[in-house]
Structures are given as structure tokens and as C-alpha cells.
Design a protein around this motif. Structure first.
Motif, mmCIF file in Angstrom:
data_model
loop_
_atom_site.group_PDB
_atom_site.id
_atom_site.type_symbol
_atom_site.label_atom_id
_atom_site.label_comp_id
_atom_site.label_asym_id
_atom_site.label_seq_id
_atom_site.Cartn_x
_atom_site.Cartn_y
_atom_site.Cartn_z
ATOM 1 N N PHE A 215 0.847 -1.195 0.000
ATOM 2 C CA PHE A 215 0.000 0.000 0.000
ATOM 3 C C PHE A 215 0.881 1.243 0.000
ATOM 4 C CE2 PHE A 215 -2.930 -3.197 1.476
ATOM 5 C CZ PHE A 215 -4.140 -2.816 0.928
ATOM 6 N N ILE A 216 0.505 2.231 -0.803
ATOM 7 C CA ILE A 216 1.275 3.465 -0.899
ATOM 8 C C ILE A 216 0.330 4.671 -0.863
ATOM 9 C CG2 ILE A 216 3.197 2.431 -2.169
ATOM 10 C CD1 ILE A 216 1.985 3.506 -4.754
ATOM 11 N N GLU A 217 0.898 5.814 -0.529
ATOM 12 C CA GLU A 217 0.198 7.109 -0.527
ATOM 13 C C GLU A 217 -1.009 7.101 0.425
ATOM 14 O OE1 GLU A 217 -0.369 8.589 -4.514
ATOM 15 O OE2 GLU A 217 1.577 7.801 -5.177
ATOM 16 N N ASP A 218 -2.043 7.902 0.106
ATOM 17 C CA ASP A 218 -3.153 8.086 1.040
ATOM 18 C C ASP A 218 -4.046 6.848 1.096
ATOM 19 O OD1 ASP A 218 -2.315 10.620 1.645
ATOM 20 O OD2 ASP A 218 -3.584 11.573 0.135
ATOM 21 N N PHE A 219 -4.663 6.654 2.256
ATOM 22 C CA PHE A 219 -5.551 5.508 2.472
ATOM 23 C C PHE A 219 -6.667 5.950 3.403
ATOM 24 C CE2 PHE A 219 -7.075 1.802 4.740
ATOM 25 C CZ PHE A 219 -7.075 0.790 3.794
ATOM 26 N N SER A 220 -7.935 5.814 2.972
ATOM 27 C CA SER A 220 -9.041 6.212 3.831
ATOM 28 C C SER A 220 -10.347 5.574 3.363
ATOM 29 C CB SER A 220 -9.197 7.741 3.842
ATOM 30 O OG SER A 220 -10.206 8.145 4.763
ATOM 31 N N PHE A 221 -11.023 4.907 4.322
ATOM 32 C CA PHE A 221 -12.330 4.294 4.092
ATOM 33 C C PHE A 221 -13.229 4.605 5.283
ATOM 34 C CE2 PHE A 221 -9.749 1.678 1.311
ATOM 35 C CZ PHE A 221 -10.597 1.298 0.285
ATOM 36 N N LEU A 222 -14.525 4.476 5.067
ATOM 37 C CA LEU A 222 -15.469 4.521 6.180
ATOM 38 C C LEU A 222 -14.983 3.581 7.267
ATOM 39 C CD1 LEU A 222 -18.331 5.337 7.309
ATOM 40 C CD2 LEU A 222 -19.162 3.248 6.203
ATOM 41 N N CYS A 223 -14.951 4.061 8.505
ATOM 42 C CA CYS A 223 -14.384 3.273 9.597
ATOM 43 C C CYS A 223 -15.489 2.597 10.403
ATOM 44 C CB CYS A 223 -13.530 4.152 10.511
ATOM 45 S SG CYS A 223 -12.487 3.201 11.638
ATOM 46 N N THR A 242 -12.587 -16.000 1.862
ATOM 47 C CA THR A 242 -12.521 -14.553 2.067
ATOM 48 C C THR A 242 -11.122 -14.150 2.499
ATOM 49 O OG1 THR A 242 -14.815 -14.680 2.819
ATOM 50 C CG2 THR A 242 -13.645 -12.603 3.197
ATOM 51 N N GLY A 243 -10.642 -13.014 2.005
ATOM 52 C CA GLY A 243 -9.319 -12.529 2.368
ATOM 53 C C GLY A 243 -9.359 -11.487 3.467
ATOM 54 N N PHE A 244 -8.216 -10.843 3.687
ATOM 55 C CA PHE A 244 -8.137 -9.748 4.651
ATOM 56 C C PHE A 244 -8.889 -8.544 4.106
ATOM 57 C CE2 PHE A 244 -3.727 -11.663 4.883
ATOM 58 C CZ PHE A 244 -4.005 -12.475 5.967
ATOM 59 N N ARG A 245 -9.715 -7.913 4.943
ATOM 60 C CA ARG A 245 -10.403 -6.693 4.537
ATOM 61 C C ARG A 245 -9.883 -5.520 5.362
ATOM 62 N NH1 ARG A 245 -16.685 -8.813 3.504
ATOM 63 N NH2 ARG A 245 -16.139 -10.058 1.657
ATOM 64 N N PHE A 246 -9.484 -4.457 4.669
ATOM 65 C CA PHE A 246 -8.919 -3.286 5.321
ATOM 66 C C PHE A 246 -9.840 -2.084 5.102
ATOM 67 C CE2 PHE A 246 -5.297 -5.908 3.968
ATOM 68 C CZ PHE A 246 -4.674 -6.124 5.200
ATOM 69 N N CYS A 247 -10.053 -1.325 6.176
ATOM 70 C CA CYS A 247 -10.837 -0.085 6.096
ATOM 71 C C CYS A 247 -10.275 0.890 7.120
ATOM 72 C CB CYS A 247 -12.328 -0.358 6.305
ATOM 73 S SG CYS A 247 -12.766 -1.197 7.848
ATOM 74 N N CYS A 248 -11.023 1.928 7.430
ATOM 75 C CA CYS A 248 -10.591 2.996 8.345
ATOM 76 C C CYS A 248 -9.465 3.817 7.718
ATOM 77 C CB CYS A 248 -10.217 2.440 9.715
ATOM 78 S SG CYS A 248 -11.635 1.687 10.583
ATOM 79 N N TYR A 249 -8.508 4.268 8.524
ATOM 80 C CA TYR A 249 -7.575 5.283 8.066
ATOM 81 C C TYR A 249 -6.109 4.891 8.208
ATOM 82 C CZ TYR A 249 -11.946 7.245 9.666
ATOM 83 O OH TYR A 249 -13.280 7.436 9.929
ATOM 84 N N ASP A 250 -5.851 3.758 8.842
ATOM 85 C CA ASP A 250 -4.471 3.329 9.044
ATOM 86 C C ASP A 250 -4.037 2.429 7.891
ATOM 87 O OD1 ASP A 250 -4.214 4.679 11.466
ATOM 88 O OD2 ASP A 250 -5.143 3.026 12.567
ATOM 89 N N LYS A 251 -3.200 2.943 7.048
ATOM 90 C CA LYS A 251 -2.698 2.196 5.896
ATOM 91 C C LYS A 251 -1.833 1.026 6.366
ATOM 92 C CE LYS A 251 0.633 4.080 3.650
ATOM 93 N NZ LYS A 251 1.325 5.095 2.853
ATOM 94 N N PRO A 252 -2.073 -0.181 5.858
ATOM 95 C CA PRO A 252 -1.194 -1.305 6.215
ATOM 96 C C PRO A 252 0.252 -0.966 5.852
ATOM 97 C CG PRO A 252 -3.175 -2.099 5.116
ATOM 98 C CD PRO A 252 -3.187 -0.598 4.989
ATOM 99 N N GLU A 253 1.153 -1.137 6.802
ATOM 100 C CA GLU A 253 2.522 -0.695 6.608
ATOM 101 C C GLU A 253 3.440 -1.801 6.101
ATOM 102 O OE1 GLU A 253 3.474 2.327 6.641
ATOM 103 O OE2 GLU A 253 1.573 3.142 7.364
ATOM 104 N N ILE A 254 2.987 -3.048 6.139
ATOM 105 C CA ILE A 254 3.835 -4.135 5.664
ATOM 106 C C ILE A 254 3.512 -4.452 4.211
ATOM 107 C CG2 ILE A 254 3.945 -5.112 7.980
ATOM 108 C CD1 ILE A 254 2.052 -7.339 6.955
ATOM 109 N N SER A 255 4.433 -5.072 3.519
ATOM 110 C CA SER A 255 4.134 -5.570 2.175
ATOM 111 C C SER A 255 3.704 -7.024 2.297
ATOM 112 C CB SER A 255 5.355 -5.440 1.266
ATOM 113 O OG SER A 255 6.412 -6.262 1.723
ATOM 114 N N PHE A 256 2.892 -7.473 1.354
ATOM 115 C CA PHE A 256 2.364 -8.832 1.359
ATOM 116 C C PHE A 256 2.889 -9.584 0.146
ATOM 117 C CE2 PHE A 256 -0.615 -6.051 3.500
ATOM 118 C CZ PHE A 256 -0.955 -6.763 4.641
#
Length: 417
Positions: A215-223, A242-256
Motif C-alpha cells: 500500500f502506498i500514498e493516502d488511504f481512507s475508508f469509512l471506519c 474470504t481474504g483480509f479486509r482493510f478499512c478505516c484510516y491506518d494504511k497497512p505498513e507491511i508488504s504482502f
């Protein structure tokens, strides 16, 4: 709709997912925080549930969410062993691929025995029309060979007429090389995505390689505690699940890094408009990296399991240099918390004086701003009362003392029946 499907699922014979015999391999049930009347909904049903060989699905519509039937509506009653799944559990949008597969296996498993339709990536023949394939979420085409077609919904104005929004321009099949390429949600970052959109990307590396995602740059979803608007990564060797679902405002900092040469990225918005996400992707020779690197696990009465700590007890720890392994529990200790409601024995309590006001509260409240257009900053309900003396769940502050309302809520429920 998902709530209706959940109840119809029960009528067809589906149990709650967290009641499966294998559930404790995927979630931990925090019984102390569950309203007593609902404990039975969280118990494993070893002799009553036949899983039919269908894998456990943290994205099942039959799975409870993080705070289901919590005594204070905030404490987690279901904790995923893999912390990246915490906001996946509890979805009520629709039956998952494995939910449907369970029903079809139970009622229609012999319908297509003589047919030879080939479906890719774990898809299977539709029992009502064996020449067609039922595809895992994020996949489409006649044989599940490509990404699912993008969608946009209806925007209703004053309940008098509907406007069909333009189809989201996103998704596709991407053949990767060693060079980075980017994928982003519709209209990223400005004006951002709209409500009721869905897009998916099928990512393919050369044979013998894997897919790397960052993940890069800005990240923001309904929390929300269960992601309603999200980006989902399917990077395991089972693209049906089903996989990992990401939302809210904290961008995942690790690479997958995916387990195989194929991965799926799904974007879904149901309710809001926001910035969305941007990722960079490439082919790689790196080892699979499908979750947060496990930490050394300290397990006793003060336990740590994939980052989740039980704060009530403190004794000399036993350290196990292996992920996902429980050591033997130690003896029950004296209450170690100086305030907020601790525990002396399994059911005893001590130190019930409310904890002092958090010294960082003023800063937290100043950062807790309202939404400004389509860009939202953190809006965590849990800090809204941090300027008052605090108690540990399931205790609540009553005139400076921590009291449990568990018994009171239990009585109220019985009186309402």
C-alpha cells in the motif's frame, strides 16, 4: 439483505461459523465480555455440526462480528487469531462463496455428476445449470478465468426517481513483471470513490513466482468495526475463501507476498464516499508473506496471542519461540491492576476504583475532528469519554467506582422476554 440471508441460512441448516468444531483454530472467544444469555451462541458444537469438508470462513455471513453481544457494546467478544481478519468477521452484505458452497453441497451435490464443465480458481458448476460456473468472489467470466465485472448501484433522490451511476472504471487481469505497477480505487484520490461500487483485479505472476503487494500514498475508508467499505486481499493458496479486509484510516505498513503465483484484490464500497486506496504490485521470488510477522508469544495467565493481551493477570511468563502455540497456563495471581477493576481469582474482582483521566486525552480529543468533505480523520468513539475516570470492560464507572452491569443487563433481558 445479509441479515435476512443469515436467518434463512439457519433455516437451511447453517450454524454460526464460530460454533464449528474447528473454530478455536481461527478465533478466540472472550466469554467474560459476553452477555450471559448469549453464551450458547458462541459454544463449539462438536457433535452437531457437519462441516461437509468446507473450510472455515472468517467472511461467512454466519460469523459473528468482533463485539457481538458484548456487555458494553465495545469490548471484543470474538478475537481472530490472525489479527488482519479482525475487521473481516461479521459481514452482513451477502452469503459468502463458501456459505453458498455449503448449501449446495448439502442439497445439490449430485446435480452435475455427469457434466464436464471446467471452472477455474476453485469455481464449480452451478447445480441448477451445470454449463455455468459459480465463481469465487472477485472472479468472473464463463469459467471464472478473469476478474469480476465492475458494478455501480442506483442513487436514489428524494425517493421519487433513481439515477444509475456510471459503471466504475476499474478492475482487470494484470500479468505482472519484476517492475512495480499500480492499482487504485475509482477516482483515487480526488474526488474519490462513490457509494455502491465494486471492482476486482486478478493478479498473475509468471509460474514459479509470487505476487507482492504494498500500500502506498493516502488511504481512507469509512471506519466500522466490521468493514463495510474496504479493500480485500486474497493472497492465500485458496482463492475461494474470504481474504483480509482493510478499512478505516491506518494504511497497512507491511508488504504482502502471495502463497502462489495468483492473487485477487477486491474493492467494495456500500455506504460512503472517501479517498480509497492505492497499491503497487509486482512479481517476486520472495517467500510468501501473508500476514503480520508473528512476535515471540508469552503465554501464561498474562497471555499474548498474535498481539492480543489479557491485562488482568501478571506472573512470571513462559516464552515459546513459536507462532500460534499456547504454553501451559500459570497459577491465578493476585490482582495486578491498581485501578479500573481487576481480578483476583477467575470470578473475583479487586481494585475497583476508577483509573485517573488519561493525560493524553486533550490531544486525542483535538485530533478527533469531524469529516471534512470526503476526507475523514479518525473518529474513534472510544476516546470520546477519555476525559472521565476509566474502568476496564466489562466494568463501568459509577460515581468513581467500577461496577459490572452484567447482572443488571441479564435481568433486563429476561424481563423483556
Amino acid at each position: 439483505m445479509g441479515v435476512i440471508e443469515h436467518e434463512i441460512g439457519h433455516a437451511l441448516g447453517l450454524w454460526h461459523e464460530q460454533s464449528r468444531p474447528d473454530a478455536l483454530g481461527y478465533v478466540t472467544i472472550e466469554r467474560d465480555f459476553i452477555l450471559p444469555s448469549y453464551i450458547s451462541d458462541f459454544l463449539q458444537r462438536d457433535d452437531e455440526i457437519d462441516t461437509l469438508g468446507i473450510p472455515y470462513d472468517l467472511g461467512s455471513v454466519m460469523h459473528y462480528g468482533s463485539t457481538a453481544f458484548s456487555v458494553d457494546q465495545k469490548s471484543k467478544t470474538v478475537v481472530t487469531r490472525d489479527s488482519l481478519y479482525q475487521q473481516t468477521i461479521g459481514q452482513r452484505e451477502k452469503l459468502s462463496f463458501y456459505d453458498v458452497a455449503t448449501i449446495n453441497t448439502a442439497y445439490c451435490k449430485d446435480e452435475c455428476k455427469t457434466e464436464k464443465t471446467k471452472c477455474e480458481y476453485g469455481g464449480y458448476m452451478r447445480p441448477s445449470k451445470c454449463s455455468e460456473c459459480l465463481c469465487p468472489d472477485g472472479l468472473g467470466g464463463e469459467r471464472c478465468e478473469k476478474n469480476e465485472e465492475p458494478r455501480s448501484g442506483f442513487f436514489v433522490v428524494c425517493s421519487l426517481y433513481s439515477l444509475l451511476l456510471p459503471e466504475a472504471e476499474c478492475g482487470g487481469v494484470i500479468s505482472l513483471t519484476d517492475e512495480w505497477t499500480t492499482v487504485e480505487s475509482p477516482n483515487y484520490p480526488d474526488p474519490g470513490y462513490e457509494a455502491d461500487q465494486k471492482c476486482s483485479w486478478l493478479l498473475k505472476s509468471p509460474k514459479g513466482k509470487r505476487v507482492e503487494i504494498e500500500f502506498i500514498e493516502d488511504f481512507s475508508f469509512l471506519c466500522t468495526s466490521t468493514c463495510v467499505d474496504f479493500v480485500e486481499l486474497k493472497i492465500s493458496d485458496d482463492l475461494r475463501n474470504t481474504g483480509f479486509r482493510f478499512c478505516c484510516y491506518d494504511k497497512p505498513e507491511i508488504s504482502f507476498v502471495s502463497q502462489t503465483d495468483t492473487a485477487i484484490v477486491i474493492f467494495r464500497s456500500q455506504l460512503s464516499a472517501d479517498i480509497g486506496f492505492k497499491i503497487q504490485i509486482r512479481s517476486t521470488d520472495a517467500e510468501a508473506r501473508t500476514t503480520i510477522a508473528p512476535t515471540i508469544i508469552t503465554t501464561t495467565s498474562e497471555s499474548t496471542v498474535l498481539g492480543y493481551r489479557n491485562p488482568y493477570f501478571s506472573v512470571a511468563p513462559i516464552t515459546v519461540d513459536t507462532p500460534n502455540v499456547w504454553a501451559d497456563w500459570g497459577e491465578w495471581s493476585q490482582c495486578s491492576r491498581t485501578c479500573g477493576g481487576g481480578r483476583r481469582q477467575e470470578f473475583g474482582t479487586c481494585n475497583l476504583k476508577a483509573c485517573p483521566v488519561d493525560k493524553h486525552c486533550a490531544k486525542l480529543l483535538s485530533n478527533n475532528r469531524l469529516c471534512n468533505g470526503k476526507v475523514c480523520t479518525k473518529n474513534d468513539i472510544s476516546i470520546s469519554s477519555c476525559d472521565a475516570p476509566q474502568c476496564c470492560p466489562p466494568f463501568q464507572n459509577v460515581d468513581g467506582m467500577c461496577q459490572s452491569d452484567q447482572d443488571a443487563q441479564h435481568d433486563e433481558l429476561w424481563l423483556s422476554i
